[in-house]
Design a protein around this motif. Structure first.
Motif, PDB file in Angstrom:
ATOM      1  N   THR A  18       0.820  -1.212   0.000  1.00  0.00           N
ATOM      2  CA  THR A  18       0.000   0.000   0.000  1.00  0.00           C
ATOM      3  C   THR A  18       0.855   1.264   0.000  1.00  0.00           C
ATOM      4  N   ALA A  19       0.179   2.384  -0.165  1.00  0.00           N
ATOM      5  CA  ALA A  19       0.861   3.675  -0.078  1.00  0.00           C
ATOM      6  C   ALA A  19       1.511   3.829   1.291  1.00  0.00           C
ATOM      7  N   LEU A  20       0.866   3.289   2.315  1.00  0.00           N
ATOM      8  CA  LEU A  20       1.435   3.367   3.664  1.00  0.00           C
ATOM      9  C   LEU A  20       2.743   2.587   3.752  1.00  0.00           C
ATOM     10  N   HIS A  21       2.791   1.405   3.145  1.00  0.00           N
ATOM     11  CA  HIS A  21       4.039   0.633   3.111  1.00  0.00           C
ATOM     12  C   HIS A  21       5.163   1.476   2.497  1.00  0.00           C
ATOM     13  N   PHE A  22       4.862   2.098   1.345  1.00  0.00           N
ATOM     14  CA  PHE A  22       5.893   2.869   0.653  1.00  0.00           C
ATOM     15  C   PHE A  22       6.278   4.135   1.420  1.00  0.00           C
ATOM     16  N   ALA A  23       5.317   4.788   2.031  1.00  0.00           N
ATOM     17  CA  ALA A  23       5.629   5.983   2.831  1.00  0.00           C
ATOM     18  C   ALA A  23       6.554   5.609   3.982  1.00  0.00           C
ATOM     19  N   VAL A  24       6.317   4.459   4.589  1.00  0.00           N
ATOM     20  CA  VAL A  24       7.183   3.976   5.669  1.00  0.00           C
ATOM     21  C   VAL A  24       8.575   3.663   5.118  1.00  0.00           C
ATOM     22  N   GLN A  25       8.620   2.925   4.012  1.00  0.00           N
ATOM     23  CA  GLN A  25       9.910   2.517   3.435  1.00  0.00           C
ATOM     24  C   GLN A  25      10.786   3.723   3.099  1.00  0.00           C
ATOM     25  N   PHE A  26      10.168   4.750   2.521  1.00  0.00           N
ATOM     26  CA  PHE A  26      10.938   5.920   2.097  1.00  0.00           C
ATOM     27  C   PHE A  26      10.989   7.004   3.161  1.00  0.00           C
ATOM     28  N   GLN A  27      10.587   6.644   4.366  1.00  0.00           N
ATOM     29  CA  GLN A  27      10.663   7.506   5.552  1.00  0.00           C
ATOM     30  C   GLN A  27      10.027   8.877   5.314  1.00  0.00           C
ATOM     31  N   ARG A  28       8.825   8.849   4.759  1.00  0.00           N
ATOM     32  CA  ARG A  28       8.049  10.064   4.525  1.00  0.00           C
ATOM     33  C   ARG A  28       7.076  10.255   5.678  1.00  0.00           C
ATOM     34  N   ARG A  29       7.592  10.781   6.783  1.00  0.00           N
ATOM     35  CA  ARG A  29       6.799  10.946   7.996  1.00  0.00           C
ATOM     36  C   ARG A  29       5.513  11.714   7.734  1.00  0.00           C
ATOM     37  N   ASP A  30       5.601  12.781   6.935  1.00  0.00           N
ATOM     38  CA  ASP A  30       4.421  13.585   6.624  1.00  0.00           C
ATOM     39  C   ASP A  30       3.354  12.766   5.910  1.00  0.00           C
ATOM     40  N   MET A  31       3.773  11.914   4.997  1.00  0.00           N
ATOM     41  CA  MET A  31       2.821  11.089   4.256  1.00  0.00           C
ATOM     42  C   MET A  31       2.249   9.988   5.142  1.00  0.00           C
ATOM     43  N   ASP A  37      -4.090   9.628   9.300  1.00  0.00           N
ATOM     44  CA  ASP A  37      -5.181  10.553   9.610  1.00  0.00           C
ATOM     45  C   ASP A  37      -6.403  10.305   8.727  1.00  0.00           C
ATOM     46  N   ARG A  38      -6.160   9.841   7.514  1.00  0.00           N
ATOM     47  CA  ARG A  38      -7.249   9.582   6.566  1.00  0.00           C
ATOM     48  C   ARG A  38      -7.784   8.158   6.660  1.00  0.00           C
ATOM     49  N   GLY A  39      -7.296   7.399   7.647  1.00  0.00           N
ATOM     50  CA  GLY A  39      -7.840   6.068   7.887  1.00  0.00           C
ATOM     51  C   GLY A  39      -7.214   4.939   7.096  1.00  0.00           C
ATOM     52  N   ALA A  40      -5.986   5.099   6.684  1.00  0.00           N
ATOM     53  CA  ALA A  40      -5.314   4.039   5.932  1.00  0.00           C
ATOM     54  C   ALA A  40      -5.309   2.745   6.739  1.00  0.00           C
ATOM     55  N   ALA A  41      -5.536   1.648   6.046  1.00  0.00           N
ATOM     56  CA  ALA A  41      -5.504   0.339   6.691  1.00  0.00           C
ATOM     57  C   ALA A  41      -4.075   0.014   7.100  1.00  0.00           C
ATOM     58  N   THR A  42      -3.910  -0.396   8.328  1.00  0.00           N
ATOM     59  CA  THR A  42      -2.565  -0.674   8.846  1.00  0.00           C
ATOM     60  C   THR A  42      -2.275  -2.169   8.940  1.00  0.00           C
ATOM     61  N   THR A  43      -3.254  -2.997   8.651  1.00  0.00           N
ATOM     62  CA  THR A  43      -3.067  -4.441   8.841  1.00  0.00           C
ATOM     63  C   THR A  43      -2.895  -5.207   7.540  1.00  0.00           C
ATOM     64  N   ILE A  44      -2.915  -4.515   6.401  1.00  0.00           N
ATOM     65  CA  ILE A  44      -2.728  -5.197   5.116  1.00  0.00           C
ATOM     66  C   ILE A  44      -1.294  -5.685   5.028  1.00  0.00           C
ATOM     67  N   ALA A  69      10.339   8.612  14.346  1.00  0.00           N
ATOM     68  CA  ALA A  69       9.033   9.283  14.311  1.00  0.00           C
ATOM     69  C   ALA A  69       7.991   8.390  13.645  1.00  0.00           C
ATOM     70  N   ILE A  70       8.370   7.712  12.577  1.00  0.00           N
ATOM     71  CA  ILE A  70       7.444   6.819  11.884  1.00  0.00           C
ATOM     72  C   ILE A  70       7.082   5.634  12.763  1.00  0.00           C
ATOM     73  N   ARG A  71       8.046   5.071  13.442  1.00  0.00           N
ATOM     74  CA  ARG A  71       7.749   3.957  14.357  1.00  0.00           C
ATOM     75  C   ARG A  71       6.755   4.408  15.417  1.00  0.00           C
ATOM     76  N   GLU A  72       6.929   5.609  15.934  1.00  0.00           N
ATOM     77  CA  GLU A  72       5.992   6.131  16.934  1.00  0.00           C
ATOM     78  C   GLU A  72       4.606   6.326  16.331  1.00  0.00           C
ATOM     79  N   LEU A  73       4.539   6.872  15.119  1.00  0.00           N
ATOM     80  CA  LEU A  73       3.247   7.048  14.455  1.00  0.00           C
ATOM     81  C   LEU A  73       2.549   5.705  14.238  1.00  0.00           C
TER      82      LEU A  73
END
Length: 84
Positions: A18-31, A37-44, A69-73
């Motif tokens: 997912t987009a969340l996987h990629f945002a995490v991988q590329f360390q895009r804390r803002d994304m 905040d928009r309800g992205a699924a975290t369990t996929i 910061a991402i780990r905390e989020l």
């Protein structure tokens, strides 16, 4: 394999990434924040590593400020997954 099958096989590693996987991988804390905040699924779980975005946060942790910061989020603290 026929060309169509080769194309499908080549794309398979990105299934369920997912987009969340990629945002995490590329360390895009803002994304990461925006997606959460928009309800992205975290369990996929992705089809390659069979891991959710919190697992990617642990795997991509390089002890940088953004990784922390991402780990905390994601709710990943001291090896526990508290993602929503």
């Amino acid at each position: 394999l026929p060309p169509r099958e080769r194309r499908r096989h080549r794309r398979a590693p990105l299934r369920n990434t997912t987009a969340l996987h990629f945002a995490v991988q590329f360390q895009r804390r803002d994304m990461v924040q925006l997606l959460l905040d928009r309800g992205a699924a975290t369990t996929i779980q992705d089809d390659t590593h069979h891991s959710d975005a919190a697992g990617w946060a642990r795997a991509c942790d390089d002890n940088s400020e953004s990784a922390t910061a991402i780990r905390e989020l994601m709710g990943v603290l001291q090896g526990t997954n508290r993602a929503r």
